[in-house]
Design a protein around this motif. Structure first.
Motif, PDB file in Angstrom:
ATOM      1  N   GLY A  73       1.000  -1.235  -0.012  1.00  0.00           N
ATOM      2  CA  GLY A  73       0.097   0.054   0.078  1.00  0.00           C
ATOM      3  C   GLY A  73       0.908   1.404   0.086  1.00  0.00           C
ATOM      4  N   ILE A  74       0.580   2.003  -0.893  1.00  0.00           N
ATOM      5  CA  ILE A  74       1.550   3.074  -1.046  1.00  0.00           C
ATOM      6  C   ILE A  74       0.849   4.499  -0.961  1.00  0.00           C
ATOM      7  N   PRO A  75       1.186   5.155  -0.057  1.00  0.00           N
ATOM      8  CA  PRO A  75       0.553   6.424   0.273  1.00  0.00           C
ATOM      9  C   PRO A  75       0.357   7.543  -0.870  1.00  0.00           C
ATOM     10  N   MET A  76      -0.771   8.026  -0.930  1.00  0.00           N
ATOM     11  CA  MET A  76      -1.107   8.787  -2.370  1.00  0.00           C
ATOM     12  C   MET A  76      -0.005   9.941  -2.549  1.00  0.00           C
ATOM     13  N   GLU A  77       0.166  10.542  -1.481  1.00  0.00           N
ATOM     14  CA  GLU A  77       1.167  11.850  -1.457  1.00  0.00           C
ATOM     15  C   GLU A  77       2.539  11.323  -1.890  1.00  0.00           C
ATOM     16  N   ASN A  78       3.010  10.276  -1.769  1.00  0.00           N
ATOM     17  CA  ASN A  78       4.409   9.711  -2.101  1.00  0.00           C
ATOM     18  C   ASN A  78       4.293   8.954  -2.996  1.00  0.00           C
ATOM     19  N   LEU A  79       3.174   8.809  -3.975  1.00  0.00           N
ATOM     20  CA  LEU A  79       3.020   7.815  -5.039  1.00  0.00           C
ATOM     21  C   LEU A  79       4.137   7.901  -6.124  1.00  0.00           C
ATOM     22  N   GLU A  80       4.102   8.998  -6.555  1.00  0.00           N
ATOM     23  CA  GLU A  80       5.182   9.235  -7.708  1.00  0.00           C
ATOM     24  C   GLU A  80       6.432   9.256  -7.245  1.00  0.00           C
ATOM     25  N   SER A  81       7.120   9.502  -6.325  1.00  0.00           N
ATOM     26  CA  SER A  81       8.319   9.309  -5.750  1.00  0.00           C
ATOM     27  C   SER A  81       8.709   7.777  -5.450  1.00  0.00           C
ATOM     28  N   THR A  82       7.749   7.054  -4.868  1.00  0.00           N
ATOM     29  CA  THR A  82       7.952   5.706  -4.668  1.00  0.00           C
ATOM     30  C   THR A  82       8.036   5.020  -5.940  1.00  0.00           C
ATOM     31  N   ILE A  83       7.132   5.142  -6.880  1.00  0.00           N
ATOM     32  CA  ILE A  83       6.971   4.557  -8.285  1.00  0.00           C
ATOM     33  C   ILE A  83       8.406   4.984  -8.947  1.00  0.00           C
ATOM     34  N   ASN A  84       8.914   6.157  -8.943  1.00  0.00           N
ATOM     35  CA  ASN A  84      10.199   6.422  -9.668  1.00  0.00           C
ATOM     36  C   ASN A  84      11.387   5.686  -9.048  1.00  0.00           C
ATOM     37  N   LYS A  85      11.473   5.479  -7.656  1.00  0.00           N
ATOM     38  CA  LYS A  85      12.388   4.763  -6.878  1.00  0.00           C
ATOM     39  C   LYS A  85      12.314   3.470  -7.203  1.00  0.00           C
ATOM     40  N   LEU A  86      11.020   2.624  -7.292  1.00  0.00           N
ATOM     41  CA  LEU A  86      10.848   1.106  -7.776  1.00  0.00           C
ATOM     42  C   LEU A  86      11.477   0.717  -9.089  1.00  0.00           C
ATOM     43  N   HIS A  87      11.391   1.917  -9.871  1.00  0.00           N
ATOM     44  CA  HIS A  87      11.611   1.627 -11.572  1.00  0.00           C
ATOM     45  C   HIS A  87      13.085   1.684 -11.751  1.00  0.00           C
ATOM     46  N   ASP A  88      13.978   2.065 -10.544  1.00  0.00           N
ATOM     47  CA  ASP A  88      15.481   2.270 -10.480  1.00  0.00           C
ATOM     48  C   ASP A  88      15.900   0.918 -10.037  1.00  0.00           C
ATOM     49  N   LEU A  89      14.860   0.016  -9.460  1.00  0.00           N
ATOM     50  CA  LEU A  89      15.415  -1.245  -9.060  1.00  0.00           C
ATOM     51  C   LEU A  89      15.327  -2.287 -10.163  1.00  0.00           C
ATOM     52  N   HIS A  90      16.620  -2.702 -10.653  1.00  0.00           N
ATOM     53  CA  HIS A  90      16.582  -3.543 -11.710  1.00  0.00           C
ATOM     54  C   HIS A  90      16.231  -5.132 -11.354  1.00  0.00           C
ATOM     55  N   GLY A  91      15.284  -5.653 -12.154  1.00  0.00           N
ATOM     56  CA  GLY A  91      14.825  -7.036 -11.787  1.00  0.00           C
ATOM     57  C   GLY A  91      13.505  -6.845 -11.113  1.00  0.00           C
ATOM     58  N   LEU A  92      13.103  -5.784 -10.614  1.00  0.00           N
ATOM     59  CA  LEU A  92      11.795  -5.615 -10.137  1.00  0.00           C
ATOM     60  C   LEU A  92      10.647  -5.381 -10.940  1.00  0.00           C
ATOM     61  N   GLU A  93       9.535  -6.006 -10.837  1.00  0.00           N
ATOM     62  CA  GLU A  93       8.183  -6.071 -11.551  1.00  0.00           C
ATOM     63  C   GLU A  93       7.080  -5.490 -10.784  1.00  0.00           C
ATOM     64  N   PHE A  94       6.386  -4.605 -10.999  1.00  0.00           N
ATOM     65  CA  PHE A  94       5.320  -4.235 -10.353  1.00  0.00           C
ATOM     66  C   PHE A  94       4.098  -3.609 -11.084  1.00  0.00           C
ATOM     67  N   SER A  95       3.048  -3.865 -10.474  1.00  0.00           N
ATOM     68  CA  SER A  95       1.740  -3.340 -11.364  1.00  0.00           C
ATOM     69  C   SER A  95       0.767  -3.162 -10.158  1.00  0.00           C
ATOM     70  N   LYS A  96      -0.118  -2.122 -10.788  1.00  0.00           N
ATOM     71  CA  LYS A  96      -1.400  -1.657  -9.677  1.00  0.00           C
ATOM     72  C   LYS A  96      -2.176  -2.695  -9.755  1.00  0.00           C
ATOM     73  N   LEU A  97      -2.573  -3.132  -8.268  1.00  0.00           N
ATOM     74  CA  LEU A  97      -3.674  -4.076  -8.220  1.00  0.00           C
ATOM     75  C   LEU A  97      -5.062  -3.597  -8.521  1.00  0.00           C
ATOM     76  N   GLN A  98      -5.471  -4.244  -9.357  1.00  0.00           N
ATOM     77  CA  GLN A  98      -6.876  -3.886 -10.076  1.00  0.00           C
ATOM     78  C   GLN A  98      -7.990  -4.097  -8.992  1.00  0.00           C
ATOM     79  N   GLY A  99      -8.959  -3.243  -8.748  1.00  0.00           N
ATOM     80  CA  GLY A  99     -10.270  -3.244  -7.939  1.00  0.00           C
ATOM     81  C   GLY A  99      -9.902  -2.795  -6.806  1.00  0.00           C
ATOM     82  N   LYS A 100      -8.813  -2.123  -6.408  1.00  0.00           N
ATOM     83  CA  LYS A 100      -8.472  -1.382  -5.138  1.00  0.00           C
ATOM     84  C   LYS A 100      -8.465  -0.208  -5.271  1.00  0.00           C
TER      85      LYS A 100
END
Length: 201
Positions: free
Chosen positions: A174-201
């Motif tokens: 669960g990523i806080p809305m106010e930190n969403l952009e910064s968190t996503i950017n950081k996760l993009h930097d981690l090589h080998g990590l895959e992530f996607s938004k959980l639908q219906g949440k």
């Protein structure tokens, strides 16, 4: 809107009118299933009560709510309970009012007043707290990345909702809305990590 208000912990209040007892139980809940468990437990605890009326509101879009009169005249119990939840501006809250009939009919205005009063009392007895609105994401990564993922989680105040840690890890975050952009950017930097938004949440 990055935050929502809810109650910190359960509370109980009692109100009497002409022999009838109204006992309100307020609970923080995250799902309708949470509410159903509380209702089932109260019905077992108060099997001789005449009515188990309730209302709940869940989520931040305003669409997930229910009110039940449980045999009281239509609109005389569930609606006043929900009205008090809404007047406090809280969500992820359920209130169940157990009524023991005292032999005197209170009439619809009397019932509305009693359910409103006892709900208001119960909500006054528990602190209202602010919680971040979370966007839910699923992360898949190799165990070797765990430390780096945890650093991101801590830095941005994320909440781990599920974690299956083996050689290959799956984490629901669960990523806080106010930190969403910064968190996503950081996760993009981690090589080998895959992530996607959980639908219906």
């Amino acid at each position: 809107m990055n935050h929502y208000n809810t109650i910190e912990k359960p509370s109980v209040a009692e109100y009497k009118d002409r022999g009838s007892r109204f006992i309100a139980y307020a609970y923080p809940v995250a799902t309708a299933d949470d509410f159903k468990k509380h209702l089932k437990a109260l019905k077992e605890e108060h099997p001789k009560a005449a009515h188990h009326c309730f209302a709940y509101r869940i989520g931040t879009d305003g669409n997930n709510f229910r009110a039940g009169d449980d045999g009281e005249p239509s609109g005389s119990a569930g609606k006043p309970i929900l009205g008090q939840i809404d007047s406090k501006g809280v969500t992820n809250v359920a209130v169940i009012v157990v009524r023991y009939f005292g032999g005197t009919l209170l009439g619809v205005p009397g019932l509305i007043n009693a359910y409103k009063m006892v709900t208001s009392l119960a909500l006054q007895l528990t602190p209202i707290i602010q919680k971040p609105i979370l966007e839910t994401y699923v992360l898949s990564f190799d165990y070797t990345l765990m430390n780096e993922v945890m650093m991101v989680v801590k830095r941005f105040g994320c909440v781990i909702l599920q974690n299956e840690a083996q050689l290959f890890c799956r984490m629901v975050l669960g990523i806080p809305m106010e930190n969403l952009e910064s968190t996503i950017n950081k996760l993009h930097d981690l090589h080998g990590l895959e992530f996607s938004k959980l639908q219906g949440k």
